[in-house]
Design a protein around this motif. Structure first.
Motif, PDB file in Angstrom:
ATOM      1  N   HIS A  60       0.911  -1.141   0.000  1.00 40.92           N
ATOM      2  CA  HIS A  60       0.000   0.000   0.000  1.00 40.92           C
ATOM      3  C   HIS A  60       0.956   1.197   0.000  1.00 40.92           C
ATOM      4  O   HIS A  60       1.321   1.707   1.064  1.00 40.92           O
ATOM      5  N   HIS A 241      -0.531 -12.602   1.890  1.00 45.36           N
ATOM      6  CA  HIS A 241      -0.304 -13.220   3.207  1.00 45.36           C
ATOM      7  C   HIS A 241      -0.426 -14.742   3.152  1.00 45.36           C
ATOM      8  O   HIS A 241       0.574 -15.421   3.160  1.00 45.36           O
ATOM      9  N   ASP A 293       4.105  -5.422   2.138  1.00 45.12           N
ATOM     10  CA  ASP A 293       2.928  -4.806   2.752  1.00 45.12           C
ATOM     11  C   ASP A 293       3.232  -3.309   2.867  1.00 45.12           C
ATOM     12  O   ASP A 293       4.264  -2.832   2.380  1.00 45.12           O
TER      13      ASP A 293
HETATM   14 ZN   LIG Z   1      -1.779  -5.308   3.064  1.00 44.08          ZN
END
Ligand SMILES: [Zn+2]
Length: 419
Positions: A60, A241, A293
């Motif tokens: 992100h 994940h 992430d």
């Molecule tokens: Zn994420």
């Protein structure tokens, strides 16, 4: 006019000295015989090692604005007291400058393609295109009552269309946030949109054991069979994940050709209660990539650090130091083990996306190449970064870096409530 880029004098991964020639962003020659011709843009890469770029399979990017904001908290407390209130203050301009800051960091640490999911996704696309970075960009979709209009499930197809105008480096994707934030009807409709437009779907999956337990309780199925029944485990699926997946789920992922993206540093920082089951995923034949992430849960976008952590975490968890050797870890970092992530191998006919690394530093020598890359090098070894035959960084200098840093700092202060 044809753009010609020629690199000479580089160390190739097979140990020879040579170079590469690219016409209009496509590699046309590679090897010891490459010579610069009059009129070429010519880089003398003496002393540098030519390698393919890294692929960040889950991030992100604009969360660079929230780096170091709310560290050391439990996942839900972190989200509820820090991240969500800050994200409610985000404007499109904040997302643009946060993504530009992330792009600087990614280019400086060798990541030249990323998979992003966030708010104001057209600004993510514009920022990546302006930075010259390849990106698979998705508008985050949230099936919650106070979701912004553009993040509502019914806006998904329009959002995909809006991402289409940002040039050849940007791949529009669909980004349903997770199975606990988007309901089954909305997920099914997103699967249909993906099918109609042949668009990738990027989703968080099985990050915590609690998510799995809730899925079983509410839907009578574990996360992968649940999503599979909704049509969302396909070759277009990128599953971030995948920590808490059992063998049967890994077999479904492999059979459908979906891609798993492990995020070891984020998982460890947020203590998600386990490690990605790499040996089982590999045995099942799953495509596996790696992601950082967001910078709020990592707190870095330097994949060379994360791939070391990935390898060490697997060795530590299995009690077996032979698990995930350096060459295999490097293949994951470059996307070679997850073709759907869009890796660009250094081969004739492929895009001229590449890195030139300085591996002569005292922190790397005298390691062999794979071990040096995975266990010793960091992103600071990246000297030159090139996408589509265009030089984004040379000698660690990126044009316009000062403005990006200043504008991102201003945006960060507002989002963090410091102004
Ligand atoms: Zn994420």
């Amino acid at each position: 006019m044809t753009r010609v880029l020629t690199i000479t004098g580089a160390r190739l991964t097979d140990g020879r000295v040579g170079g590469l020639r690219a016409l209009d962003g496509t590699i046309t020659a590679l090897g010891p015989e490459v010579r610069a011709e009059p009129g070429d843009e010519h880089l003398d890469a003496s002393g540098l090692t030519l390698v393919p770029p890294l692929v960040n399979g889950h991030t992100h990017a604009a969360m660079t604005l929230l780096r170091g904001y709310g560290d050391d908290l439990a996942l839900m407390e972190w989200l509820q007291t820090r991240i969500w209130p800050a994200e409610a203050r985000l404007t499109p301009e904040h997302v643009y400058w946060g993504t530009r800051l992330a792009a600087l960091e990614m280019i400086r640490s060798g990541t030249l393609r990323c998979w992003d999911m966030y708010f104001h996704a057209t600004e993510v696309a514009r920022a990546c295109a302006d930075a010259g970075l390849r990106a698979a960009v998705s508008q985050v979709i949230l099936g919650i009552p106070d979701a912004p209009a553009e993040a509502r499930p019914e806006a998904a197809e329009d959002g995909l269309a809006r991402l289409a105008g940002y040039g050849p480096l940007i791949t529009p994707c669909l980004g349903p946030h997770a199975i606990y934030t988007v309901g089954p009807d909305a997920l099914r409709s997103i699967a249909e949109v993906s099918d109609r437009h042949d668009a990738p779907v990027h989703i968080h999956l099985a990050e915590t054991a609690g998510e799995v337990d809730d899925c079983v309780r509410e839907h009578g199925l574990r996360p992968v069979p649940y999503l599979d029944a909704l049509g969302l485990i396909t070759e277009r699926s990128v599953l971030a994940h995948g920590v808490h997946l059992d063998d049967a789920e890994l077999e479904i992922v492999a059979a459908r050709g979906a891609t798993l993206v492990t995020c070891p540093v984020s998982n460890m920082k947020l203590s998600v209660g386990g490690a990605f089951r790499y040996p089982a995923a590999r045995a099942a034949g799953c495509a596996v990539g790696i992601g950082t992430d967001g910078a709020a849960s990592n707190n870095s976008l330097d994949l060379l650090q994360d791939v070391k952590v990935l390898s060490l975490l697997q060795k530590h968890t299995t009690g077996d130091p032979s698990v995930l050797p350096a060459a295999d870890a490097w293949a994951i970092a470059t996307g070679a083990t997850a073709p759907r992530l869009g890796a660009t191998p250094l081969e004739v006919g492929h895009p001229a996306d590449l890195l030139l690394l300085d591996l002569d530093g005292p922190e790397v020598i005298p390691a062999p190449l794979d071990a040096g890359l995975v266990y010793s090098a960091t992103g600071a070894t990246v000297d030159t970064a090139i996408v589509d035959g265009r030089v984004l960084m040379r000698g660690r200098v990126i044009e316009g870096e000062d403005e990006v840093r200043a504008r991102a700092a201003e945006a960060a202060a507002v989002v963090r409530g410091e102004h």
